[in-house]
Structures are given as C-alpha cells and as structure tokens.
Design a protein around this motif. Sequence first.
Motif, PDB file in Angstrom:
ATOM      1  N   LYS A 133       0.896  -0.890   0.013  1.00  0.00           N
ATOM      2  CA  LYS A 133      -0.038   0.141   0.010  1.00  0.00           C
ATOM      3  C   LYS A 133       0.831   1.041   0.000  1.00  0.00           C
ATOM      4  N   VAL A 134       2.230   1.068   0.803  1.00  0.00           N
ATOM      5  CA  VAL A 134       2.940   2.177   0.530  1.00  0.00           C
ATOM      6  C   VAL A 134       2.863   2.698  -0.267  1.00  0.00           C
ATOM      7  N   ALA A 135       3.862   1.521  -1.055  1.00  0.00           N
ATOM      8  CA  ALA A 135       4.738   2.091  -3.044  1.00  0.00           C
ATOM      9  C   ALA A 135       3.804   1.900  -3.618  1.00  0.00           C
ATOM     10  N   GLN A 136       2.537   1.701  -4.341  1.00  0.00           N
ATOM     11  CA  GLN A 136       1.637   2.437  -4.413  1.00  0.00           C
ATOM     12  C   GLN A 136       1.679   3.933  -5.269  1.00  0.00           C
ATOM     13  N   GLY A 137       1.755   3.939  -6.095  1.00  0.00           N
ATOM     14  CA  GLY A 137       1.500   5.645  -6.764  1.00  0.00           C
ATOM     15  C   GLY A 137       2.685   6.094  -6.797  1.00  0.00           C
ATOM     16  N   ARG A 138       3.842   5.101  -5.902  1.00  0.00           N
ATOM     17  CA  ARG A 138       5.391   6.104  -6.316  1.00  0.00           C
ATOM     18  C   ARG A 138       6.109   5.171  -7.502  1.00  0.00           C
ATOM     19  N   PRO A 139       6.775   6.647  -8.139  1.00  0.00           N
ATOM     20  CA  PRO A 139       7.515   6.009  -9.731  1.00  0.00           C
ATOM     21  C   PRO A 139       8.317   5.208  -9.534  1.00  0.00           C
ATOM     22  N   SER A 140       9.410   5.111  -7.905  1.00  0.00           N
ATOM     23  CA  SER A 140      10.631   4.036  -8.467  1.00  0.00           C
ATOM     24  C   SER A 140       9.529   2.862  -8.226  1.00  0.00           C
ATOM     25  N   TRP A 141       8.528   2.535  -6.974  1.00  0.00           N
ATOM     26  CA  TRP A 141       8.081   0.997  -7.795  1.00  0.00           C
ATOM     27  C   TRP A 141       7.742   0.367  -9.041  1.00  0.00           C
ATOM     28  N   SER A 142       7.403   1.536  -9.934  1.00  0.00           N
ATOM     29  CA  SER A 142       7.275   1.450 -11.479  1.00  0.00           C
ATOM     30  C   SER A 142       8.134   1.431 -12.025  1.00  0.00           C
TER      31      SER A 142
END
Length: 127
Positions: A116-125
């Motif tokens: 949930k914390v990483a969702q929407g973060r550019p670094s995750w994608s």
Amino acid sequence: MPNPLSSAIVGKDDGDALICGGIYRLRVKPGSPISPESLLLAMNLPVVRQQLRAIQFTRDVIDTLGKRLLEVLVPPLHAKRWIELGVNLSLAMERKAQAKAGIGDAIKKANPPISKVAQGRPSWSMR
C-alpha cells in the motif's frame, strides 16, 4: 537476403484483433477437411512462397495479389499426410501456448505484490 514474405496463424489465445499493413487473410471454412494448420504449413513451403513472390506486383505489399492468389498451387491438403502434419503442428502450438502460460504464471509468482505504501510511487514502477 531473407524473404520478407511471411505467414502466421491467429488463434484463440492471440487476442481479438490483428493490425498489420500489407496483409492477405486466408481462412478455412468451418467443416472443411483442410485444417488451418495444414494451410499454414503449405503457405510456408518454399515452392509456394516462390509462387506468391512471382505473381506479386510490388515487393512489399502482399495485398497486390488479388485473384492471382487462386493461381498458386499448393499440395493436396485434404490428403492423409497433410492432415497428419496439420495435427502435429496443432499439438505443437498447444504445447507452445501452455509453455507461454506457464512462463506468465511463474513471472506473476516471482513478482512481489505492491505494498500500500509503495503504490503510486514512481520508483516502484521503475524497478
């Protein structure tokens, strides 16, 4: 120089649309003794490809064949040998589809779920 003339078969696992320029679509009628796989094999024979190239007006557009396509000679696809070859190709294509599905499943299992914390973060994608 490689021959740019090629053929393919579109199956149930290939999506709803085929988008391509310079394409000539052949179909086998339902209930026909000729299988799509046998037709694919025949269309890839060097002698058939040479005939297609010989009657083509332009080098890069296959749709210039028109009714001259009916002049192309192919093996007797209703013969026992060609029926067997078509069945063999069909089985090989089924094995390929299963392998592709297995690879996709393995990738999904290996890919960690997004927190949930990483969702929407550019670094995750960008991982």
